[in-house]
Design a protein around this motif. Structure first.
Motif, PDB file in Angstrom:
ATOM      1  N   LEU A  43      -3.844  -3.398  14.571  1.00  0.00           N
ATOM      2  CA  LEU A  43      -3.706  -4.159  12.947  1.00  0.00           C
ATOM      3  C   LEU A  43      -3.635  -2.924  11.984  1.00  0.00           C
ATOM      4  O   LEU A  43      -4.719  -2.368  11.366  1.00  0.00           O
ATOM      5  CB  LEU A  43      -4.825  -5.062  12.894  1.00  0.00           C
ATOM      6  N   PRO A  44      -2.442  -2.306  11.558  1.00  0.00           N
ATOM      7  CA  PRO A  44      -2.341  -1.300  10.447  1.00  0.00           C
ATOM      8  C   PRO A  44      -2.759  -2.090   9.195  1.00  0.00           C
ATOM      9  O   PRO A  44      -2.386  -3.131   8.823  1.00  0.00           O
ATOM     10  CB  PRO A  44      -0.760  -1.163  10.591  1.00  0.00           C
ATOM     11  N   VAL A  45      -3.703  -1.118   8.490  1.00  0.00           N
ATOM     12  CA  VAL A  45      -4.031  -1.377   7.109  1.00  0.00           C
ATOM     13  C   VAL A  45      -3.547  -0.392   6.386  1.00  0.00           C
ATOM     14  O   VAL A  45      -3.805   0.784   6.438  1.00  0.00           O
ATOM     15  CB  VAL A  45      -5.481  -1.810   6.993  1.00  0.00           C
ATOM     16  N   GLU A  46      -2.592  -0.733   5.253  1.00  0.00           N
ATOM     17  CA  GLU A  46      -2.177   0.316   4.445  1.00  0.00           C
ATOM     18  C   GLU A  46      -3.317   0.600   3.118  1.00  0.00           C
ATOM     19  O   GLU A  46      -3.443  -0.359   2.626  1.00  0.00           O
ATOM     20  CB  GLU A  46      -1.003  -0.034   3.542  1.00  0.00           C
ATOM     21  N   VAL A  47      -4.119   1.603   3.162  1.00  0.00           N
ATOM     22  CA  VAL A  47      -5.136   1.771   2.348  1.00  0.00           C
ATOM     23  C   VAL A  47      -4.574   2.742   0.775  1.00  0.00           C
ATOM     24  O   VAL A  47      -4.209   3.778   1.299  1.00  0.00           O
ATOM     25  CB  VAL A  47      -6.276   2.522   2.972  1.00  0.00           C
ATOM     26  N   PRO A  48      -4.826   2.187  -0.147  1.00  0.00           N
ATOM     27  CA  PRO A  48      -4.269   2.930  -1.416  1.00  0.00           C
ATOM     28  C   PRO A  48      -5.386   3.935  -1.684  1.00  0.00           C
ATOM     29  O   PRO A  48      -6.517   4.005  -1.131  1.00  0.00           O
ATOM     30  CB  PRO A  48      -4.168   1.904  -2.596  1.00  0.00           C
ATOM     31  N   ARG A  49      -5.272   4.885  -2.644  1.00  0.00           N
ATOM     32  CA  ARG A  49      -6.036   5.696  -3.371  1.00  0.00           C
ATOM     33  C   ARG A  49      -7.133   4.982  -4.049  1.00  0.00           C
ATOM     34  O   ARG A  49      -6.970   3.816  -4.467  1.00  0.00           O
ATOM     35  CB  ARG A  49      -5.582   6.836  -4.227  1.00  0.00           C
TER      36      ARG A  49
END
Length: 489
Positions: A43-49
């Motif tokens: 389950l890919p999770v796009e984590v921002p800065r």
């Protein structure tokens, strides 16, 4: 489907529009995994800065299933922005099915997970559908990102690789233990206290599929207790102890026997100073039965926890490997025993491996186990001495070879303490050839005479009284073999 470890990748979870200076944002993912799903679901999770903490929780349905049918079981872990490559650097933790939630941040993490910076990029929540009911597995994963300034990551403190010791001596250890860093209930402090109470000199931390406990022993080792670091590599085709690896070493588990990947990770274990020890090879639990063969094994865990029929099968299987080794002139594999203690009802140090080592150091203990200079006892009250002597004054001990002429008489002597009401047994490549009762008070000696022509090796067992007619009693202790005769040139 991707990679040697069969995996299914789901759609990305995006936090692209979430960038508060402080506060948190949450996303919820729901789905159903059908029977026959791959071993792992990404389950890919796009984590921002600007994220200081990741928190993940999950739940799944447990529908009723017919008798004899496996229900739902779903494991979980996480990899960071460095990726999910097999054996790669991205691993950040695993709790299997032991927890319903976890967090990671720079200065702390849930046990089983690795503290460190929360970098921007694609993180991966790893789901492991261990078993799936016929109705499918309905799941819900909740991901919360907490924003703000991160604290500094503390430098890990690892156990010392030596304790005071007694020079060359017999040292007692338990190399298969579980704490709250996997599916155990004891804390490292409670394990250390239990190890000391059990009369142990060394232990090995062996959490399922994580090395997070390596840095959890600060203040718990000492002159009287050596703490080795390792892992129980828990695959779908059996479990193996990575025993005594360098602190901070992670060994991947995402492969089956059919993937032909185990040799690579066995080499990784040895490259980092550890031993490869298949654990409970005939255990009946799903995924526990060892299917990778023993070609890479440095030792094998023959006795696991309270003695059961599984251990009896493992003992006979191991004995067959000894027969094959002496007949084929090949390397033999030593046996060991450990408690696999998870909770208070399983005693630490029952059983324990007693190792003849040059000192109480990581290197010396692992050398002793690798060489088979060891025996297994149910507790620290049981002690053995087992030697072979010929008429010319030559002698050998456990794990050694008595190089003697094939027809020269050899005396095998077993000295036992702490085994009241037990029976001594001498086992060779031909099978059980001699038994002798030990005194009721538990201290005594048994002797047997043979030749190298009659017995290529002899090992000793100490058994309790029989519980069932026609079957041997539970084990109190057993030794690795003494080999007889000259080495084939």
């Amino acid at each position: 489907m991707t990679g040697a470890a069969t995996a299914l990748t789901l759609g990305n979870v995006s936090f692209a529009n979430a960038a508060p200076a402080d506060g948190e944002e949450t996303r919820v993912v729901r789905g159903t995994l059908p029977p026959g799903s791959p071993d792992y679901v990404h389950l890919p999770v796009e984590v921002p800065r600007g994220v200081r903490e990741i928190h993940v929780s999950y739940r799944y349905e447990h529908p009723p299933v017919p008798a004899g049918t496996q229900g739902n079981a779903l494991d979980i872990g996480i990899f960071d922005e460095r990726g999910t490559d097999l054996g790669g650097p991205g691993f950040r933790g695993w709790s299997g099915g032991a927890r319903t939630e976890f967090f990671l941040r720079a200065d702390a993490a849930t046990p089983g997970y690795i503290a460190g910076p929360v970098g921007a990029g694609t993180w991966t929540v790893l789901l492991g559908p261990y078993t799936v009911a016929p109705q499918g597995l309905d799941y819900e994963v909740t991901i919360t990102l907490r924003f703000g300034a991160s604290a500094a990551t503390p430098e890990p403190v690892y156990p010392s690789q030596r304790a005071r010791g007694r020079g060359r001596a017999w040292y007692r250890g338990d190399c298969h233990l579980h704490s709250v860093h996997s599916d155990g209930r004891r804390t490292p402090a409670e394990i250390a206290a239990a190890a000391r109470a059990a009369g142990l000199d060394f232990i090995n931390t062996s959490e399922h599929n994580t090395h997070s406990a390596h840095s959890a022993w600060q203040g718990l080792w000492g002159d009287d207790l050596l703490v080795l670091t390792g892992e129980e590599v828990t695959t779908r085709n059996g479990h193996v102890l990575a025993l005594g690896t360098d602190p901070g070493t992670f060994i991947d588990w995402r492969y089956r026997a059919r993937d032909n990947r185990f040799g690579r990770f066995a080499r990784d274990i040895r490259r980092t100073g550890g031993l490869v020890v298949p654990a409970h090879p005939h255990a009946a639990c799903i995924g526990c039965n060892w299917k990778f063969g023993f070609g890479e094994a440095d030792a094998v865990e023959v006795w696991n926890g309270p003695y059961t029929p599984d251990d009896e099968v493992s003992l006979h299987d191991w004995d067959n490997t000894l027969v094959a080794a002496v007949r084929g002139g090949r390397r033999w594999i030593p046996a060991m025993g450990n408690s696999d203690a998870h909770r208070e009802h399983r005693a630490v140090g029952h059983p324990q491996t007693v190792v003849l080592a040059d000192d109480l150091t990581r290197e010396a203990i692992l050398d002793g186990i690798r060489a088979g200079r060891s025996y297994v006892a149910e507790s620290s009250t049981v002690s053995l001495t087992f030697t072979a002597t010929d008429g010319r004054g030559r002698h050998a001990g456990i794990g050694e070879r008595l190089e003697t002429d094939k027809d020269t008489p050899v005396t095998l002597r077993l000295d036992v303490t702490g085994a009241p009401g037990c029976t001594a047994r001498f086992v060779t490549d031909q099978g059980l050839l001699h038994t002798a009762p030990l005194p009721a008070w538990g201290t005594g000696t048994a002797e047997w005479h043979t030749t190298a022509a009659y017995a290529s090796y002899v090992r000793a067992e100490v058994r309790h009284a029989r519980l069932l007619p026609g079957r041997p009693g539970p084990m109190a202790a057993f030794t690795n073999p003494v080999f007889l005769g000259a080495v084939a040139r």
